[in-house]
Every structure is written in C-alpha cells, then in structure tokens.
Design a protein around this motif. Structure first.
Motif, PDB file in Angstrom:
ATOM      1  N   ALA A   1      22.528   1.932  14.052  1.00  0.00           N
ATOM      2  CA  ALA A   1      23.890   2.469  14.077  1.00  0.00           C
ATOM      3  C   ALA A   1      24.283   2.874  12.667  1.00  0.00           C
ATOM      4  O   ALA A   1      24.258   2.049  11.745  1.00  0.00           O
ATOM      5  CB  ALA A   1      24.868   1.434  14.629  1.00  0.00           C
ATOM      6  N   LEU A   2      24.638   4.134  12.506  1.00  0.00           N
ATOM      7  CA  LEU A   2      25.009   4.671  11.201  1.00  0.00           C
ATOM      8  C   LEU A   2      26.469   5.086  11.231  1.00  0.00           C
ATOM      9  O   LEU A   2      26.890   5.861  12.100  1.00  0.00           O
ATOM     10  CB  LEU A   2      24.126   5.867  10.843  1.00  0.00           C
ATOM     11  CG  LEU A   2      22.617   5.606  10.859  1.00  0.00           C
ATOM     12  CD1 LEU A   2      21.856   6.885  10.529  1.00  0.00           C
ATOM     13  CD2 LEU A   2      22.252   4.494   9.886  1.00  0.00           C
ATOM     14  N   GLY A   3      27.256   4.590  10.282  1.00  0.00           N
ATOM     15  CA  GLY A   3      28.686   4.873  10.244  1.00  0.00           C
ATOM     16  C   GLY A   3      29.026   5.967   9.241  1.00  0.00           C
ATOM     17  O   GLY A   3      28.484   6.002   8.128  1.00  0.00           O
ATOM     18  N   PHE A   4      29.925   6.869   9.649  1.00  0.00           N
ATOM     19  CA  PHE A   4      30.334   7.992   8.808  1.00  0.00           C
ATOM     20  C   PHE A   4      31.851   8.205   8.909  1.00  0.00           C
ATOM     21  O   PHE A   4      32.491   7.777   9.869  1.00  0.00           O
ATOM     22  CB  PHE A   4      29.698   9.307   9.289  1.00  0.00           C
ATOM     23  CG  PHE A   4      28.210   9.382   9.195  1.00  0.00           C
ATOM     24  CD1 PHE A   4      27.593   9.955   8.095  1.00  0.00           C
ATOM     25  CD2 PHE A   4      27.407   8.908  10.234  1.00  0.00           C
ATOM     26  CE1 PHE A   4      26.210  10.064   8.022  1.00  0.00           C
ATOM     27  CE2 PHE A   4      26.025   9.009  10.167  1.00  0.00           C
ATOM     28  CZ  PHE A   4      25.427   9.588   9.056  1.00  0.00           C
ATOM     29  N   THR A   5      32.369   8.943   7.950  1.00  0.00           N
ATOM     30  CA  THR A   5      33.661   9.600   8.080  1.00  0.00           C
ATOM     31  C   THR A   5      33.454  11.074   7.748  1.00  0.00           C
ATOM     32  O   THR A   5      32.818  11.399   6.736  1.00  0.00           O
ATOM     33  CB  THR A   5      34.720   8.996   7.153  1.00  0.00           C
ATOM     34  OG1 THR A   5      34.973   7.649   7.529  1.00  0.00           O
ATOM     35  CG2 THR A   5      36.030   9.783   7.251  1.00  0.00           C
ATOM     36  N   LEU A   6      33.961  11.941   8.634  1.00  0.00           N
ATOM     37  CA  LEU A   6      33.917  13.381   8.395  1.00  0.00           C
ATOM     38  C   LEU A   6      35.304  13.841   7.980  1.00  0.00           C
ATOM     39  O   LEU A   6      36.289  13.568   8.679  1.00  0.00           O
ATOM     40  CB  LEU A   6      33.485  14.117   9.665  1.00  0.00           C
ATOM     41  CG  LEU A   6      33.554  15.640   9.608  1.00  0.00           C
ATOM     42  CD1 LEU A   6      32.511  16.191   8.644  1.00  0.00           C
ATOM     43  CD2 LEU A   6      33.361  16.244  10.998  1.00  0.00           C
ATOM     44  N   GLY A   7      35.408  14.539   6.854  1.00  0.00           N
ATOM     45  CA  GLY A   7      36.679  15.081   6.400  1.00  0.00           C
ATOM     46  C   GLY A   7      36.472  16.381   5.664  1.00  0.00           C
ATOM     47  O   GLY A   7      35.619  16.455   4.773  1.00  0.00           O
ATOM     48  N   ASN A   8      37.189  17.430   6.057  1.00  0.00           N
ATOM     49  CA  ASN A   8      37.053  18.750   5.435  1.00  0.00           C
ATOM     50  C   ASN A   8      35.611  19.252   5.451  1.00  0.00           C
ATOM     51  O   ASN A   8      35.143  19.880   4.496  1.00  0.00           O
ATOM     52  CB  ASN A   8      37.580  18.719   3.988  1.00  0.00           C
ATOM     53  CG  ASN A   8      39.050  18.361   3.914  1.00  0.00           C
ATOM     54  OD1 ASN A   8      39.849  18.830   4.723  1.00  0.00           O
ATOM     55  ND2 ASN A   8      39.405  17.516   2.955  1.00  0.00           N
ATOM     56  N   GLY A   9      34.916  18.934   6.536  1.00  0.00           N
ATOM     57  CA  GLY A   9      33.548  19.419   6.701  1.00  0.00           C
ATOM     58  C   GLY A   9      32.502  18.648   5.926  1.00  0.00           C
ATOM     59  O   GLY A   9      31.323  19.014   5.952  1.00  0.00           O
ATOM     60  N   ILE A  10      32.895  17.588   5.246  1.00  0.00           N
ATOM     61  CA  ILE A  10      31.967  16.820   4.413  1.00  0.00           C
ATOM     62  C   ILE A  10      31.798  15.416   4.982  1.00  0.00           C
ATOM     63  O   ILE A  10      32.771  14.752   5.361  1.00  0.00           O
ATOM     64  CB  ILE A  10      32.474  16.731   2.959  1.00  0.00           C
ATOM     65  CG1 ILE A  10      32.667  18.138   2.377  1.00  0.00           C
ATOM     66  CG2 ILE A  10      31.509  15.931   2.100  1.00  0.00           C
ATOM     67  CD1 ILE A  10      31.410  18.970   2.346  1.00  0.00           C
ATOM     68  N   LEU A  11      30.564  14.940   5.023  1.00  0.00           N
ATOM     69  CA  LEU A  11      30.250  13.602   5.514  1.00  0.00           C
ATOM     70  C   LEU A  11      30.321  12.587   4.378  1.00  0.00           C
ATOM     71  O   LEU A  11      29.782  12.818   3.291  1.00  0.00           O
ATOM     72  CB  LEU A  11      28.847  13.569   6.108  1.00  0.00           C
ATOM     73  CG  LEU A  11      28.629  14.385   7.385  1.00  0.00           C
ATOM     74  CD1 LEU A  11      27.139  14.522   7.669  1.00  0.00           C
ATOM     75  CD2 LEU A  11      29.349  13.748   8.569  1.00  0.00           C
TER      76      LEU A  11
END
Length: 219
Positions: free
Chosen positions: A186-196
């Motif tokens: 399981a890999l956690g991310f936040t996407l904001g303004n097209g950037i990971l």
C-alpha cells in the motif's frame, strides 16, 4: 480534470514470477522522465512481484499522448528483457484510472497485489465512489468525504482477511514467494496541482506484524 492512471504489466521476472528485474524499472523511469512537465504532470514507477507498476498523472486532453509515452517506455524496457532472456508471464496487463478536479487536494492509497484475479479486491467492500480496481490494482481515495487512510488500512489487518492468505508487506518485500500467500503493498500519496507527494510505504510498520504472521501461517 486531471487523470490518475495506473498500469501494471508483467515484464520480466527473476526466478520466475518472484520479482521484476531492477534494470527494467530504471528503463521505464528514464523514458517517462523525458515526458514529465510536457505530456505528463507527474509519474511514479514501482513494482509488485514480476509486474512493472506505473502511476501517471496527466490532463484529460493529454490522454492519447500519455498512452503513446507509456507504450514507448514499455518498448524501451523490452530490450532489457530480451538481453537477459527473462521469464515472461502470460498474465495480461492491468489498467485503472480515476479523474479528479484540477484544484483538488487528493489523498489516496495505491494498493498492489501479486494476483491476476480482477475480483481480488471484492473482499474489501470499498464503495465504487471511492475506488477503482483491476487485477493487481486498487486505487482508493481517502479522507474528507471518504474513510481516513488508517481506516482503509485496517481492512488489511482484519483476521478474516489474513486467514485468506492476504499479507500486507512493505514494498521491499513485494515478491511472490509462496503459492497460498498473496503479498499486498500500500503506497500513500497526495495529489495537488497535478503533482504527486509521496509515496509513503504504508505497510512498512510493525503495526502489521500480527497480520503478516497470521497470513504466513496458511498451509
């Protein structure tokens, strides 16, 4: 709209399907890096067992161009596969995508399983409004209107889940080494303004030791 797209493909395993050859991942990463900032807003290359896993971020109007870039990356990787004469599984590639508003902050978890069964994720009972899935892939939004990230991860620590041989592992242990135990990362991310931002290796934590022990006791 921004598209999150995940592709997995068996490319070339060491000792059968155990783990993908690292040079293949490096080749794919190099090819995609050339398109970052143009066709691709961002990307991540990782793995599960013998599968190359690619997470792409791009604007809706770049979909065909992104597909062309991806195909080129796979073609580049083929030379490494052929030079090593690596094992090629007959399993088909998998694909899942999710569209989000451009200005959203989107926390999400990418779950990866060493399974070719498109029904594998049904045991989680995650609402379709929250997640998309395919064989070996589950892309799940968290936080806000959805469950929190820890609430989602609890599903993988449940006794009834582990007794089916589903084993939450860190990415470094994402290898297929037993027939009755299915590793899941399981890999956690936040996407904001097209950037990971990420990934966080969410199962790389002693809180999942008991779950791993239960899963490993399957015979």
């Amino acid at each position: 709209m921004t598209t999150l797209a995940v592709y997995t493909k068996p490319m070339g395993g060491i000792a059968g399907r155990v783990r993908v050859y690292p040079d293949i991942l490096a080749s794919v990463d190099k090819a995609l890096r050339k398109a970052k900032g143009d066709v691709l807003s961002d990307f991540v290359v990782t793995h599960m067992a013998d599968r190359v896993v690619i997470l792409l971020v791009y604007a809706d109007d770049k979909e065909q161009e992104a597909a062309d870039v991806l195909w080129g990356a796979f073609v580049d990787a083929e030379s490494t596969v052929k030079s090593r004469n690596l094992f090629r599984a007959s399993a088909k590639p998998s694909f899942a995508q999710m569209k989000v508003d451009d200005d959203e902050s989107v926390p999400f978890v990418l779950s990866l399983a060493a399974s070719d069964d498109p029904q594998f994720w049904k045991f989680l009972n995650v609402p379709e409004t929250q997640a998309v899935s395919a064989a070996s892939i589950l892309l799940c939004r968290t936080e806000g209107l959805f469950c929190t990230t820890p609430e989602f991860l609890e599903l993988f620590a449940a006794k009834e889940t582990n007794e089916k041989g589903i084993c939450p592992v860190s990415l470094c242990d994402a290898a297929l080494v037993r027939t009755k135990v299915t590793p899941v990362a399981a890999l956690g991310f936040t996407l904001g303004n097209g950037i990971l931002t990420g990934p966080l290796d969410l199962f790389d934590n002693p809180a999942f030791d008991a779950a791993r022990k239960r899963a490993s006791e399957i015979y």
